[in-house]
Scaffold this motif. Structure first.
Motif, PDB file in Angstrom:
ATOM      1  N   ILE A 200       0.845  -1.198   0.000  1.00 54.61           N
ATOM      2  CA  ILE A 200       0.000   0.000   0.000  1.00 54.61           C
ATOM      3  C   ILE A 200       0.876   1.242   0.000  1.00 54.61           C
ATOM      4  O   ILE A 200       1.653   1.479   0.924  1.00 54.61           O
ATOM      5  N   THR A 201       0.749   2.028  -1.053  1.00 54.52           N
ATOM      6  CA  THR A 201       1.510   3.264  -1.201  1.00 54.52           C
ATOM      7  C   THR A 201       0.539   4.429  -1.362  1.00 54.52           C
ATOM      8  O   THR A 201      -0.611   4.339  -0.920  1.00 54.52           O
ATOM      9  N   GLU A 202       0.980   5.511  -2.014  1.00 55.11           N
ATOM     10  CA  GLU A 202       0.143   6.715  -2.014  1.00 55.11           C
ATOM     11  C   GLU A 202      -0.347   7.136  -3.403  1.00 55.11           C
ATOM     12  O   GLU A 202      -1.525   7.087  -3.697  1.00 55.11           O
ATOM     13  N   GLY A 203       0.569   7.563  -4.288  1.00 60.62           N
ATOM     14  CA  GLY A 203       0.160   8.207  -5.526  1.00 60.62           C
ATOM     15  C   GLY A 203       0.081   7.288  -6.738  1.00 60.62           C
ATOM     16  O   GLY A 203       0.547   6.147  -6.724  1.00 60.62           O
ATOM     17  N   ALA A 204      -0.503   7.840  -7.810  1.00 63.22           N
ATOM     18  CA  ALA A 204      -0.659   7.081  -9.047  1.00 63.22           C
ATOM     19  C   ALA A 204       0.694   6.655  -9.631  1.00 63.22           C
ATOM     20  O   ALA A 204       0.863   5.506 -10.062  1.00 63.22           O
ATOM     21  N   PHE A 205       1.671   7.566  -9.645  1.00 58.56           N
ATOM     22  CA  PHE A 205       2.969   7.216 -10.221  1.00 58.56           C
ATOM     23  C   PHE A 205       3.688   6.168  -9.375  1.00 58.56           C
ATOM     24  O   PHE A 205       4.469   5.380  -9.906  1.00 58.56           O
ATOM     25  N   ASP A 206       3.446   6.148  -8.065  1.00 58.21           N
ATOM     26  CA  ASP A 206       4.018   5.095  -7.225  1.00 58.21           C
ATOM     27  C   ASP A 206       3.566   3.723  -7.712  1.00 58.21           C
ATOM     28  O   ASP A 206       4.356   2.773  -7.796  1.00 58.21           O
ATOM     29  N   VAL A 207       2.280   3.616  -8.020  1.00 56.64           N
ATOM     30  CA  VAL A 207       1.713   2.358  -8.481  1.00 56.64           C
ATOM     31  C   VAL A 207       2.191   2.029  -9.897  1.00 56.64           C
ATOM     32  O   VAL A 207       2.628   0.908 -10.189  1.00 56.64           O
TER      33      VAL A 207
ATOM     34  N   ASP B  21       5.403   7.321   1.754  1.00 62.89           N
ATOM     35  CA  ASP B  21       6.578   8.141   1.456  1.00 62.89           C
ATOM     36  C   ASP B  21       7.546   8.219   2.638  1.00 62.89           C
ATOM     37  O   ASP B  21       7.139   8.168   3.803  1.00 62.89           O
ATOM     38  N   GLY B  22       8.823   8.393   2.296  1.00 63.20           N
ATOM     39  CA  GLY B  22       9.864   8.484   3.312  1.00 63.20           C
ATOM     40  C   GLY B  22      10.051   9.896   3.842  1.00 63.20           C
ATOM     41  O   GLY B  22      11.187  10.382   3.909  1.00 63.20           O
TER      42      GLY B  22
ATOM     43  N   LYS C 145       8.061  13.001   6.787  1.00 62.91           N
ATOM     44  CA  LYS C 145       7.293  13.043   8.030  1.00 62.91           C
ATOM     45  C   LYS C 145       5.828  12.681   7.806  1.00 62.91           C
ATOM     46  O   LYS C 145       5.225  11.938   8.585  1.00 62.91           O
ATOM     47  N   ALA C 146       5.251  13.218   6.716  1.00 63.02           N
ATOM     48  CA  ALA C 146       3.844  12.930   6.429  1.00 63.02           C
ATOM     49  C   ALA C 146       3.647  11.443   6.146  1.00 63.02           C
ATOM     50  O   ALA C 146       2.666  10.837   6.597  1.00 63.02           O
ATOM     51  N   GLY C 147       4.591  10.862   5.401  1.00 64.08           N
ATOM     52  CA  GLY C 147       4.506   9.443   5.099  1.00 64.08           C
ATOM     53  C   GLY C 147       4.618   8.575   6.341  1.00 64.08           C
ATOM     54  O   GLY C 147       3.894   7.580   6.503  1.00 64.08           O
ATOM     55  N   ARG C 148       5.527   8.957   7.242  1.00 60.82           N
ATOM     56  CA  ARG C 148       5.682   8.189   8.476  1.00 60.82           C
ATOM     57  C   ARG C 148       4.435   8.308   9.363  1.00 60.82           C
ATOM     58  O   ARG C 148       4.037   7.332  10.025  1.00 60.82           O
ATOM     59  N   ARG C 149       3.816   9.489   9.359  1.00 61.91           N
ATOM     60  CA  ARG C 149       2.556   9.627  10.105  1.00 61.91           C
ATOM     61  C   ARG C 149       1.472   8.729   9.508  1.00 61.91           C
ATOM     62  O   ARG C 149       0.670   8.133  10.241  1.00 61.91           O
ATOM     63  N   SER C 150       1.448   8.654   8.185  1.00 60.01           N
ATOM     64  CA  SER C 150       0.461   7.792   7.514  1.00 60.01           C
ATOM     65  C   SER C 150       0.671   6.328   7.889  1.00 60.01           C
ATOM     66  O   SER C 150      -0.293   5.579   8.097  1.00 60.01           O
TER      67      SER C 150
ATOM     68  N   VAL D  15       5.964  -3.250   7.195  1.00 57.16           N
ATOM     69  CA  VAL D  15       6.307  -1.892   6.770  1.00 57.16           C
ATOM     70  C   VAL D  15       7.553  -1.969   5.895  1.00 57.16           C
ATOM     71  O   VAL D  15       8.507  -2.693   6.211  1.00 57.16           O
ATOM     72  N   LEU D  16       7.531  -1.239   4.783  1.00 60.36           N
ATOM     73  CA  LEU D  16       8.721  -1.062   3.958  1.00 60.36           C
ATOM     74  C   LEU D  16       9.242   0.352   4.224  1.00 60.36           C
ATOM     75  O   LEU D  16       8.682   1.314   3.699  1.00 60.36           O
ATOM     76  N   PRO D  17      10.290   0.517   5.034  1.00 57.85           N
ATOM     77  CA  PRO D  17      10.809   1.867   5.286  1.00 57.85           C
ATOM     78  C   PRO D  17      11.493   2.404   4.024  1.00 57.85           C
ATOM     79  O   PRO D  17      12.432   1.790   3.517  1.00 57.85           O
ATOM     80  N   LEU D  18      11.023   3.527   3.542  1.00 57.94           N
ATOM     81  CA  LEU D  18      11.641   4.146   2.369  1.00 57.94           C
ATOM     82  C   LEU D  18      12.712   5.133   2.810  1.00 57.94           C
ATOM     83  O   LEU D  18      12.578   5.760   3.857  1.00 57.94           O
ATOM     84  N   PRO D  19      13.779   5.280   2.024  1.00 59.78           N
ATOM     85  CA  PRO D  19      14.795   6.279   2.360  1.00 59.78           C
ATOM     86  C   PRO D  19      14.180   7.672   2.472  1.00 59.78           C
ATOM     87  O   PRO D  19      13.125   7.953   1.892  1.00 59.78           O
ATOM     88  N   ASP D  20      14.844   8.541   3.223  1.00 57.43           N
ATOM     89  CA  ASP D  20      14.338   9.895   3.449  1.00 57.43           C
ATOM     90  C   ASP D  20      13.956  10.583   2.150  1.00 57.43           C
ATOM     91  O   ASP D  20      14.737  10.593   1.184  1.00 57.43           O
ATOM     92  N   ASN D  21      12.749  11.158   2.155  1.00 54.15           N
ATOM     93  CA  ASN D  21      12.250  11.975   1.034  1.00 54.15           C
ATOM     94  C   ASN D  21      12.150  11.223  -0.281  1.00 54.15           C
ATOM     95  O   ASN D  21      12.142  11.837  -1.345  1.00 54.15           O
ATOM     96  N   MET D  22      12.038   9.896  -0.224  1.00 49.55           N
ATOM     97  CA  MET D  22      11.775   9.103  -1.427  1.00 49.55           C
ATOM     98  C   MET D  22      10.366   8.543  -1.352  1.00 49.55           C
ATOM     99  O   MET D  22       9.826   8.322  -0.266  1.00 49.55           O
ATOM    100  N   ASP D  23       9.759   8.344  -2.521  1.00 48.68           N
ATOM    101  CA  ASP D  23       8.484   7.642  -2.577  1.00 48.68           C
ATOM    102  C   ASP D  23       8.669   6.367  -3.396  1.00 48.68           C
ATOM    103  O   ASP D  23       9.773   6.063  -3.848  1.00 48.68           O
TER     104      ASP D  23
END
Length: 243
Positions: free
Chosen positions: A142-149, A188-189, A191-196, A213-221
């Motif tokens: 489970i991720t967030e945006g269309a391009f992620d998918v 996303d890697g 703060k908002a992503g970690r809250r999600s 959980v798949l931890p993503l590197p900082d500021n990466m999606d």
């Protein structure tokens, strides 16, 4: 999770959803099934998707290439253009066209906007890419945006779906439970992503559903990760997902 009747057995044995199991049994025993009452709405959405896809401009194709897409994936997801926005058709589990998410290039407008709720589309229970979920796989990522998918699919990661900017809800949990998959949170890697992840993980825990959980590197999606791990994205997800 499936139940205890004959339809539930077909769902489990053939890795089908409820509608597919019903159709399988109806075909097997020659029983006609009434047409879906939303058939006209599905057809209209499909025709819109086709029209937008045919209208995709060379300029927008260049933008998609810059994001990492190729022609095959653009065609697979029927990405289109409706004069102001990039359009990404939304398909149900049964592969019916039920709405759109749109990417605006107008700085005065929200960057992404989903279709409003309707009889055939409910934002709070929808996961983009759910029509591609492989029922033979144990996980749903489970991720967030269309391009992620889209980019995850392009580089052969299975069962990646997106919430499209909608908060993770109890309705999503019901869908995951029905799919009988282990959720892997790939937000996303930042703060908002970690809250999600924290919110979704708490909801899943309260519902008694084991998740990873798949931890993503900082500021990466996930789109960034897909482009970074082109040759081994699926194995990267498997090796780095934690309980």
């Amino acid at each position: 999770n499936y139940g205890t009747d004959g339809i539930a057995f077909v769902q489990w044995y053939h890795k089908m959803n409820w509608r597919e199991a019903m159709q399988f049994l109806a075909d097997l025993y020659g029983i006609p099934i009434e047409s879906d009452k939303y058939e006209l709405e599905y057809k209209a959405m499909y025709q819109k998707a086709q029209s937008y896809h045919f209208n995709l401009t060379a300029k927008m194709k260049r933008y998609l290439y810059e994001r990492g897409c190729n022609d095959d994936i653009i065609n697979k997801f029927k990405i289109g253009w409706n004069g102001r926005d990039l359009t990404f058709p939304l398909l149900s589990r049964d592969k019916n066209y039920i709405g759109f998410t749109k990417r605006s290039f107008d700085p005065t407008q929200p960057k992404y906007k989903n279709s409003p709720n309707s009889e055939i589309f409910h934002k709070s229970s929808y996961l983009y890419g759910v029509h591609l979920v492989d029922r033979s796989s144990d996980e749903i990522r489970i991720t967030e945006g269309a391009f992620d998918v889209i980019l995850s699919d392009m580089y052969h990661a299975s069962n990646v779906v997106g919430t499209l900017g909608t908060s993770f809800t109890e309705s999503h949990i019901a869908l995951i439970r029905n799919l009988n998959k282990i959720p892997v949170l790939c937000m996303d890697g930042d703060k908002a992503g970690r809250r999600s992840i924290e919110k979704a993980g708490s909801l899943l825990l309260n519902a008694g559903i084991y998740c990873k959980v798949l931890p993503l590197p900082d500021n990466m999606d996930m789109a960034d990760l897909a482009l970074q791990q082109k040759e081994n994205l699926e194995s990267y997800i498997q090796d780095n997902s934690i309980s």
